[in-house]
Write a protein that holds these residues in place. Structure first.
Motif, short mmCIF file in Angstrom:
data_model
loop_
_atom_site.label_atom_id
_atom_site.label_comp_id
_atom_site.label_asym_id
_atom_site.label_seq_id
_atom_site.Cartn_x
_atom_site.Cartn_y
_atom_site.Cartn_z
N PRO A 75 2.99 18.89 -17.51
CA PRO A 75 3.60 18.29 -16.33
C PRO A 75 2.99 16.93 -16.04
CG PRO A 75 2.35 20.25 -15.74
CD PRO A 75 2.22 20.09 -17.20
N ILE A 76 3.81 16.00 -15.54
CA ILE A 76 3.36 14.63 -15.32
C ILE A 76 3.42 14.30 -13.83
CG2 ILE A 76 4.06 12.21 -15.64
CD1 ILE A 76 4.89 13.08 -18.51
N ASP A 77 2.35 13.70 -13.31
CA ASP A 77 2.35 13.18 -11.95
C ASP A 77 2.21 11.67 -12.04
OD1 ASP A 77 2.27 15.62 -10.22
OD2 ASP A 77 0.53 16.01 -11.50
N LEU A 78 2.98 10.98 -11.22
CA LEU A 78 2.97 9.53 -11.30
C LEU A 78 3.36 8.96 -9.94
CD1 LEU A 78 2.78 7.32 -13.61
CD2 LEU A 78 5.25 7.40 -13.68
N THR A 79 2.64 7.94 -9.49
CA THR A 79 3.06 7.26 -8.26
C THR A 79 3.22 5.78 -8.52
OG1 THR A 79 0.79 6.93 -7.58
CG2 THR A 79 1.90 8.88 -6.71
N ILE A 80 4.23 5.19 -7.91
CA ILE A 80 4.46 3.76 -8.04
C ILE A 80 4.62 3.20 -6.63
CG2 ILE A 80 5.88 1.96 -9.06
CD1 ILE A 80 6.92 4.13 -10.99
N ASP B 170 0.82 -1.21 0.00
CA ASP B 170 0.00 0.00 0.00
C ASP B 170 0.85 1.26 0.00
OD1 ASP B 170 -2.18 -1.63 0.16
OD2 ASP B 170 -2.16 -1.68 2.36
N LYS B 171 2.13 1.06 0.35
CA LYS B 171 3.01 2.22 0.51
C LYS B 171 3.54 2.70 -0.84
CE LYS B 171 6.85 2.72 2.71
NZ LYS B 171 7.96 1.97 3.27
N VAL B 172 3.44 4.01 -1.07
CA VAL B 172 3.99 4.58 -2.29
C VAL B 172 5.51 4.64 -2.16
CG1 VAL B 172 4.19 6.67 -3.68
CG2 VAL B 172 1.96 5.94 -2.83
N ARG B 173 6.20 4.08 -3.15
CA ARG B 173 7.67 4.09 -3.09
C ARG B 173 8.25 5.24 -3.90
NH1 ARG B 173 11.56 -0.90 -2.03
NH2 ARG B 173 12.46 0.64 -0.63
N VAL B 174 7.68 5.45 -5.08
CA VAL B 174 8.23 6.47 -5.97
C VAL B 174 7.12 7.44 -6.35
CG1 VAL B 174 9.33 6.92 -8.18
CG2 VAL B 174 9.88 4.83 -6.92
N GLU B 175 7.43 8.71 -6.34
CA GLU B 175 6.43 9.68 -6.72
C GLU B 175 7.07 10.77 -7.58
OE1 GLU B 175 4.44 11.44 -3.43
OE2 GLU B 175 2.87 12.30 -4.68
N VAL C 43 10.46 -3.95 -4.98
CA VAL C 43 11.04 -2.95 -5.89
C VAL C 43 9.91 -2.28 -6.67
CG1 VAL C 43 12.57 -2.63 -7.87
CG2 VAL C 43 13.15 -4.30 -6.11
N ALA C 44 10.01 -0.97 -6.88
CA ALA C 44 9.06 -0.27 -7.74
C ALA C 44 9.56 -0.35 -9.17
CB ALA C 44 8.94 1.19 -7.31
N ILE C 45 8.68 -0.77 -10.09
CA ILE C 45 9.13 -1.02 -11.46
C ILE C 45 8.30 -0.19 -12.44
CG2 ILE C 45 9.44 -2.78 -13.24
CD1 ILE C 45 9.76 -4.83 -11.00
N LEU C 46 9.00 0.50 -13.34
CA LEU C 46 8.34 1.29 -14.38
C LEU C 46 8.85 0.80 -15.74
CD1 LEU C 46 6.52 3.73 -15.11
CD2 LEU C 46 8.52 5.18 -14.90
N VAL C 47 7.93 0.27 -16.55
CA VAL C 47 8.33 -0.31 -17.84
C VAL C 47 7.66 0.47 -18.97
CG1 VAL C 47 8.42 -2.43 -19.20
CG2 VAL C 47 8.24 -2.57 -16.72
N ALA C 48 8.44 0.85 -19.99
CA ALA C 48 7.83 1.37 -21.21
C ALA C 48 7.75 0.24 -22.20
CB ALA C 48 8.67 2.51 -21.77
N SER C 49 6.56 0.00 -22.76
CA SER C 49 6.42 -1.11 -23.69
C SER C 49 5.43 -0.78 -24.79
CB SER C 49 5.96 -2.37 -22.95
OG SER C 49 5.69 -3.39 -23.87
N SER C 50 5.75 -1.25 -26.00
CA SER C 50 4.84 -1.04 -27.14
C SER C 50 4.09 -2.31 -27.47
CB SER C 50 5.62 -0.62 -28.38
OG SER C 50 6.34 0.53 -28.14
N GLU C 51 4.45 -3.40 -26.80
CA GLU C 51 3.87 -4.67 -27.17
C GLU C 51 2.62 -4.90 -26.34
OE1 GLU C 51 5.64 -9.02 -27.46
OE2 GLU C 51 7.07 -7.39 -27.76
N ILE D 269 11.20 14.52 -7.67
CA ILE D 269 11.15 13.07 -7.58
C ILE D 269 11.28 12.69 -6.11
CG2 ILE D 269 12.24 10.91 -8.27
CD1 ILE D 269 13.48 12.41 -10.62
N PHE D 270 10.34 11.87 -5.61
CA PHE D 270 10.43 11.38 -4.24
C PHE D 270 10.61 9.87 -4.25
CE2 PHE D 270 7.96 15.24 -4.20
CZ PHE D 270 8.45 15.94 -3.11
#
Lengths: 530, 364
Positions: free
Chosen positions: A303-308, A285-290, A479-487, A342-343
């Motif tokens: 501007p972009i807001d994103l939480t992981i 439940d805990k936000v790791r990356v913001e 681990v917080a994971i952010l993937v860019a994918s086109s597939e 970046i947090f």
């Protein structure tokens, strides 16, 4: 196993190779402009194509689909004369030919429209269309006959319905128009077979419609087209027949009335799709990356807001040029962000260089493996050691060779990288194993935030599954994971949350459990709003 | 497995060095056959001295070449710094050690400047240092008013660096035996060996060396790996100019007079030639210090051989150019052949696997 393969092959043959007897007796051979019989091609470590046969009728639009690494591009490049085949026959108009070079392919009337634009953007439209074949005149026949060049070009442009001046400088035209110029170039050699490799990856909806109209016109004029695409919706719209490749083998063949999404996917991925994407990690439940008001360079207005959260896999989806790579690069400090914070675990990180990003616990597996991911002509162990060399593997500036060797051996074992020694050059590995070296290099840093840009591009299915499994395991450790994918399969398969981007802006967030491929595409092409 | 790794790597490295060592030996043997006078203590001493002086320049530029850059200003830096050093020590009357510190700082500063222009302004190394080539030569002539500078007969202890020999210079007492008088090693060569050992350690054992090689082979990937590639490159240019400045001091001491308009002309080319012959690739990323030293020695031996063998002096540069060309071309040919063999082997393997699978299918 062998029996299995054989029966499958038999199936495919009966399905695809219509009336073999008729062909042999010569009655129907006129129907086929192109026939491929049992061609194979290997690269060190990979069987890119093995024993593939297919036929192409005159005026037909044949779609070639399959996952990355299925062998579509290899097939195209063989036909375009870029690669030579290891075994098999190619028949054009019923005659066996050997396509050894690009020039020969051109003479045979085979043209390839590349996925990436292969044009000189400093030249005019006409200069590009007739590059290398400019009409000549004057002293020693060494001067370009500009008038004829422009007239000829205008004629070709008419065929594709393009109304730009032949003397316009290419880079001043929009990207979709440039794509049509590339097609004009293919047509200008009076091609009988035109191959399109992912032609719509950078086109807007309107431009795509335009392209389909051109393809249909070509088909009416008796030109045959081979169309490669990942977008199954497009394939359904444009193709007369679909041939599906999987792992370098023919997986199946669909006639016009049989073409639908599910059938294609079934043939593309086989039965083990569920096995490939196994989701069993838990998201905390805990936000790791913001990211807060994060501004990607050159995309300043959005501007972009994103939480992981910890253990969450967030997938960035979108078309080519949507700004995903730019966002990842800006987060990692490759390009300086224009604003925002970046947090990580609640504390603000000051990141302006990759070195600072790594210190903060981030790592990035970049899209272009050969350019950014690896020093390919350096040894595997030194590649793996590179990011940690300064802080973890040395003392007073001197490298601790034992630690480097120990680390390399440990990572090679952990990721099951197939090699014969860790001091061989990274370039001697297959794509999948190279990608594992990139992962090894970054996982050795024990990241808390893992960024991956198209992590499975151009690698085979086996390695792909292993990489998904690895991401699973990492997510399980928080681990917080952010993937860019086109597939699309990958996006829907691995994501806990899908973030869709379009033209540098986040256009929406989706839950993979409740959304459809169409929802993603809709958000990805919301260009009218942008 | 680990020992095996390192062993194979060493063998691979030795194969390359072996080639140029053979070339060096071949040139020596051919010259001795043509003109036995080549093999006298006096002549060999000369070669060692020149190898030392020019080899230091090759060492200096090797780091820049490994980054994939180039430094054309070396010869001009050498000329300018050499002239300034001479002037300050004689007319200026500065203490020797202050002059030495001054010229080291000065030349390091020039290198810093080159490095900053290359990395921060993204200028091409060729352009930056080409401009340096003109500017420093002009500055040398302007500052010295085009007058030849010289140490004259004044005794400076530092002259030992260029003219001294070991062990004869440190003979305890009385007459130096004939053997040591003949075969004592000139100081410049010993300096070359000493500096070579330091640079070899830096290149092969330190984090900086590893970062240098990585940056030279793929700057972008190195940046993505968190390496401050700009700093790595700047340091390489500082090393290069500092070595050029130090070389200027040595050459001025060796020649005893300095002509601001000509000292160091073309020396950057000899420095680069030594590196290239020694296996440093101008594409960056490749190079070993021992190779650079052997490469520099080949150039000097060749020069000497041409003179001793009585080839017309007008032809000496022709011979030099051709030998370098043939040497590097031979290296490329060997590489092409082995690459082709590799391709053929892997194709044969693929073909075999295919036939096997076909045969298996046919059996069924």
């Amino acid at each position: 196993m062998v029996e299995d393969k054989k029966s499958m092959k038999m199936d495919v043959e009966t399905e695809c190779a219509l009336e073999q007897e008729d062909i042999k007796s010569g009655k129907r051979s006129g129907d086929y402009i192109l026939e491929i019989r049992g061609i194979s091609k290997s690269f060190p470590g990979v069987h890119a194509l093995s024993n593939v046969s297919l036929q192409l009728k005159r005026g037909e639009v044949l779609a070639l689909v399959g996952e990355n690494g299925a062998g579509k591009s290899t097939m195209m490049k063989i036909l375009a004369g870029v690669y030579t085949l290891d075994a098999g026959d190619i028949l054009i108009d019923g005659e066996s030919v050997i396509i050894g070079s690009v020039e020969r392919a051109t003479n045979l009337g085979i043209a390839l429209v590349h996925q990436e634009l292969n044009l000189c953007d400093n030249l005019t439209v006409a200069g590009n269309v007739f590059l290398g074949r400019e009409p000549k005149k004057g002293l020693f026949n060494k001067f370009v006959d500009t008038e004829r060049l422009n007239n000829d070009t205008a004629e070709v442009l008419k065929k594709v319905g393009l109304s730009v001046s032949p003397s316009a400088i290419l880079r001043e035209l929009p990207i979709g128009t440039q794509q049509l110029v590339e097609i004009s170039k293919a047509l200008s050699i009076n091609a009988k077979i035109v191959m399109f490799d992912e032609p719509t990856s950078s086109l807007s909806e309107h431009e795509t419609e335009q392209l389909f109209k051109v393809i249909r016109d070509l088909s009416k004029q008796g030109v045959s087209c081979i169309y490669i695409s990942h977008r199954l919706g497009e394939v359904k719209e444009v193709a007369d027949r679909v041939v599906v490749l999987r792992d370098g083998k023919l997986s199946g063949c669909l006639e016009k009335h049989e073409i639908n999404r599910d059938a294609m996917i079934r043939l593309m991925v086989g039965r083990d799709i569920e096995k490939m994407y196994q989701k069993n990690h838990t998201v905390s439940d805990k936000v790791r990356v913001e990211l807060k008001d994060f501004i990607v360079p050159k995309r300043a207005s959005y501007p972009i807001d994103l939480t992981i959260k910890g253990g969450e896999i967030v997938v960035l989806s979108g078309l080519v040029g949507a700004g995903r790579t730019e966002l990842l690069h800006a987060i990692f400090g490759i390009d300086k962000r224009w604003g925002g914070k970046i947090f990580i675990d609640g504390s603000e990180m000051h990141i302006n260089t990759p070195a600072e990003a790594i210190k903060a616990g981030m790592v990035l597996v970049p899209e272009d493996r050969k350019l950014n991911g690896l020093v390919v002509n350096m040894e595997i162990d030194n590649n793996i050691a590179l990011p940690g060399l300064k802080d973890h593997l040395s003392k007073n500036g001197f490298i601790n060779r034992d630690k480097v060797d120990e680390l390399a051996d440990r990572m090679v074992k952990l990721l099951d990288i197939r090699l014969y020694m860790t001091s061989q050059l990274a370039e001697s590995l297959s794509g999948g194993n190279q990608q594992k070296v990139v992962l090894a290099k970054w996982l050795s840093m024990d990241p808390v935030f893992l960024l991956l840009d198209e992590p499975t591009r151009g690698i085979d299915v086996g390695a792909k599954a292993e990489i998904y499994k690895l991401l699973e395991d990492l997510a399980q450790t928080g681990v917080a994971i952010l993937v860019a994918s086109s597939e699309m399969q990958e996006v829907l398969g691995i994501a806990d949350k899908i973030v869709v981007m379009c033209e540098g802006r986040v256009t929406g967030e989706l839950d993979p459990l409740t959304c459809e491929e169409e929802d993603v595409i809709k958000l990805a092409t919301e260009s009218a709003v942008c | 497995m680990l020992e095996n790794n390192r062993f194979l790597k060493t063998i691979k490295g030795m194969k390359r060095l072996g080639g140029i060592t053979l070339l060096l030996i071949a040139i020596i043997i051919i010259t001795v056959i043509i003109q036995p006078r080549f093999f006298t203590a006096y002549n060999l001493r000369n070669i060692l001295r020149w190898t030392g002086l020019f080899g230091i320049l090759s060492l200096g530029i090797s780091f820049v070449l490994i980054t994939g850059g180039i430094d054309l200003s070396m010869g001009s830096v050498l000329g300018m710094v050499g002239a300034i050093a001479t002037y300050l020590m004689t007319i200026g009357g500065w203490p020797v050690w202050i002059v030495v510190i001054f010229i080291i700082v000065l030349s390091a500063f020039l290198g810093l400047l080159h490095g900053l222009l290359v990395t921060k302004l993204h200028m091409q190394p060729f352009v930056v240092t080409l401009c340096g080539l003109f500017v420093y030569r002009g500055m040398a002539r302007f500052l010295m008013d085009d007058r030849t500078q010289g140490y004259g007969n004044t005794e400076f202890g530092i002259k030992f660096l260029a003219a001294g020999r070991i062990p004869s210079a440190f003979w305890p007492a009385g007459e130096v035996p004939k053997f040591f008088q003949d075969w004592s090693i000139p100081m410049p060569f010993l300096l070359l060996i000493g500096l070579g050992i330091i640079l070899a350690i830096v290149l092969n054992k330190t984090v900086y060396g590893q970062h240098l090689k990585a940056t030279g082979r793929n700057e972008s990937a190195s940046r993505f790996s968190g390496i401050h590639t700009d700093n790595v490159i700047i340091v390489a240019y500082i090393v290069c100019s500092t070595f050029a400045g130090f070389g200027g001091l040595l050459f001025s001491l060796d020649l005893n007079t300095v002509q601001p308009s000509s000292l160091g002309n073309m020396y950057e080319m000899y420095a680069i030639a030594g590196c290239v012959v020694g296996g440093v690739s101008l594409r960056g990323g490749e190079g070993q210090i021992l190779g650079v030293i052997i490469g520099a020695a080949i150039i000097r031996v060749l020069y000497n051989a041409i003179n001793v063998a009585g080839v017309s002096t007008q032809l000496e540069q022709v011979v030099l150019g051709l030998v370098i060309l043939i040497g590097v071309a031979a290296d490329e040919v060997v590489r092409m052949i082995s690459a082709r063999r590799k391709v053929r082997e892997s194709m044969a393997l693929a073909q075999k696997a295919l036939e096997e699978s076909r045969a298996a299918a046919a059996n069924r």
